[in-house]
Write a protein that holds these residues in place. Structure first.
Motif, short mmCIF file in Angstrom:
data_model
loop_
_atom_site.label_atom_id
_atom_site.label_comp_id
_atom_site.label_asym_id
_atom_site.label_seq_id
_atom_site.Cartn_x
_atom_site.Cartn_y
_atom_site.Cartn_z
N THR A 87 31.98 44.63 35.72
CA THR A 87 31.96 44.85 37.16
C THR A 87 31.14 46.11 37.43
N VAL A 88 30.88 46.37 38.70
CA VAL A 88 30.11 47.55 39.08
C VAL A 88 30.90 48.83 38.89
N SER A 89 32.21 48.75 39.11
CA SER A 89 33.04 49.96 39.07
C SER A 89 34.47 49.61 38.69
N PRO A 90 35.18 50.54 38.03
CA PRO A 90 36.59 50.32 37.70
C PRO A 90 37.54 50.74 38.82
N LEU A 91 37.01 51.04 40.01
CA LEU A 91 37.86 51.47 41.12
C LEU A 91 38.56 50.28 41.77
N ALA A 92 39.77 50.52 42.25
CA ALA A 92 40.54 49.46 42.91
C ALA A 92 41.55 50.08 43.86
N LYS A 93 42.11 49.25 44.72
CA LYS A 93 43.18 49.69 45.62
C LYS A 93 44.17 48.56 45.80
N MET A 94 45.45 48.87 45.68
CA MET A 94 46.50 47.88 45.93
C MET A 94 46.80 47.82 47.42
N LEU A 95 46.98 46.61 47.91
CA LEU A 95 47.29 46.37 49.32
C LEU A 95 48.61 45.63 49.42
N SER A 96 49.53 46.14 50.23
CA SER A 96 50.86 45.56 50.35
C SER A 96 50.91 44.51 51.46
N GLU A 99 49.72 44.95 55.25
CA GLU A 99 48.66 45.96 55.34
C GLU A 99 47.36 45.28 55.75
N SER A 100 46.53 45.99 56.51
CA SER A 100 45.29 45.39 57.01
C SER A 100 44.09 46.21 56.55
N VAL A 101 43.00 45.51 56.32
CA VAL A 101 41.71 46.12 56.03
C VAL A 101 40.73 45.52 57.02
N ASN A 102 40.27 46.34 57.95
CA ASN A 102 39.50 45.83 59.08
C ASN A 102 40.33 44.77 59.78
N ASP A 103 39.85 43.53 59.84
CA ASP A 103 40.61 42.46 60.50
C ASP A 103 41.39 41.61 59.50
N PHE A 104 41.36 41.99 58.24
CA PHE A 104 42.00 41.19 57.19
C PHE A 104 43.42 41.71 56.95
N ILE A 105 44.42 40.84 57.09
CA ILE A 105 45.82 41.23 56.94
C ILE A 105 46.41 40.54 55.71
N ILE A 106 47.08 41.32 54.85
CA ILE A 106 47.72 40.75 53.66
C ILE A 106 48.98 40.00 54.10
N PRO A 107 49.08 38.70 53.80
CA PRO A 107 50.23 37.91 54.26
C PRO A 107 51.50 38.23 53.47
N ASN A 108 52.63 37.84 54.02
CA ASN A 108 53.92 38.01 53.35
C ASN A 108 53.93 37.25 52.03
N GLY A 109 54.59 37.82 51.03
CA GLY A 109 54.68 37.18 49.72
C GLY A 109 53.46 37.39 48.85
N LYS A 110 52.46 38.10 49.38
CA LYS A 110 51.23 38.33 48.64
C LYS A 110 50.97 39.82 48.51
N CYS A 111 50.20 40.17 47.51
CA CYS A 111 49.63 41.50 47.38
C CYS A 111 48.11 41.37 47.34
N GLY A 112 47.44 42.39 47.75
CA GLY A 112 45.99 42.38 47.71
C GLY A 112 45.47 43.40 46.72
N ILE A 113 44.36 43.07 46.09
CA ILE A 113 43.67 44.02 45.22
C ILE A 113 42.24 44.14 45.73
N ALA A 114 41.88 45.31 46.22
CA ALA A 114 40.51 45.57 46.66
C ALA A 114 39.72 46.13 45.49
N THR A 115 38.57 45.55 45.22
CA THR A 115 37.70 45.99 44.13
C THR A 115 36.28 46.14 44.67
N VAL A 116 35.43 46.81 43.91
CA VAL A 116 34.08 47.10 44.38
C VAL A 116 33.19 45.87 44.21
N CYS A 117 32.52 45.50 45.28
CA CYS A 117 31.59 44.37 45.26
C CYS A 117 30.23 44.84 44.75
N SER A 118 29.54 43.97 44.01
CA SER A 118 28.25 44.34 43.44
C SER A 118 27.17 44.57 44.50
#
Length: 278
Positions: A87-96, A99-118
């Motif tokens: 991948t481009v980078s080992p950086l990541a962020k957990m999303l509960s 939690e929202s990122v811009n207009d994107f909302i993590i649904p119930n029962g799910k977790c999100g992992i944000a990673t660096v796009c190439s």
């Protein structure tokens, strides 16, 4: 609802046939304007503000949705792929959930992992005055740890869906094999850059590596094929490992994962090295 036709075309580059999947959009039932992936990429590239000197600014991220109970199993997979340079980078962020990122909302029962796009690489190059033409997303065959050639390609200007998501959905990757035996098929993308910028590109890529951004698989010569793919005259190609390779491995190992490639822009300071999350 989107209706598409997929055509697979066999084209000879060098001595190897490469399948180019052209995705032709027929119509969109809700009447909204169709936005091709290339247009979305260009918007995101202009939004990158990451500064190599300060190590701060916005980068492009992918967001993966996973079942909450799978987090402890999937995070080590992501770590192994990232720390192996796929991948481009080992950086990541957990999303509960919620939690929202811009207009994107993590649904119930799910977790999100944000990673660096190439695509972040393209944004950094542009910020340094280097015009970039994203061309393809595809599969790269790797043998004994060395990238050999592209085997399948999807053009960014012919699809409304991220090419790497298309290839993942077809179960065409073998990134797990690459990690275990050094040979397999990984996700990557190709961009073209004018040959006059070559020295500046190499300097900028070196600076990126020095601050922890890598994943560069191949830098071609001007007017020469790169991993079996021809480039436009007076240009050279740069191949970068796809940011969705960790998701591909999780999928290959049987986990359910919903990938949203090139999802949003995020401050790099909000992310941490993946090994801190495991």
């Amino acid at each position: 609802m989107l209706h598409t036709i997929f055509q697979t075309i066999s084209i000879m580059w060098s001595d190897h046939p490469v399948r180019v999947m052209a995705v032709k959009t027929l119509k969109k039932m809700n009447g909204n304007q169709i936005i091709f992936t290339l247009s979305n990429i260009e918007d995101l590239i202009y939004g990158v503000t990451f500064d190599l000197s300060s190590g701060s600014g916005r980068i492009v991220t992918n967001i993966s949705l996973i079942d909450s109970e799978d987090v402890n199993n999937i995070l080590p997979i992501f770590r192994d792929v990232m720390l192996n340079g796929l991948t481009v980078s080992p950086l990541a962020k957990m999303l509960s959930p919620g939690e929202s990122v811009n207009d994107f909302i993590i649904p119930n029962g799910k977790c999100g992992i944000a990673t660096v796009c190439s695509i972040t690489v393209d944004g950094i190059l542009l910020k340094h005055g280097i015009p970039v033409k994203p061309r393809f997303g595809g599969l790269v065959e790797v043998k004994d740890g060395n990238p050999v050639r592209f085997t399948d390609l999807v053009r960014y200007d012919s699809t409304t869906i991220d090419p790497l998501e298309i290839l993942m959905s077809q179960s065409m990757t073998s990134v797990s094999d690459m990690l275990t035996i050094g040979s397999g098929k990984i996700l990557a993308n190709l961009r073209e850059i004018t040959m006059n910028a070559r020295d500046k590109v190499e300097e900028t890529l070196d600076d990126m590596v020095s601050v922890g951004f890598g994943g560069i698989l191949e830098v071609g010569d001007p007017n020469s094929d790169v991993l079996g793919v021809s480039v436009e005259r007076d240009h050279f190609g740069v191949v970068v490992a796809g940011g969705t390779n960790p998701m591909a491995v999780a999928q290959e190992q049987g986990f359910r994962i919903d990938t949203h490639a090139m999802s949003s822009l995020m401050e790099v300071g909000d992310m941490v090295p993946i090994d801190r999350l495991v």
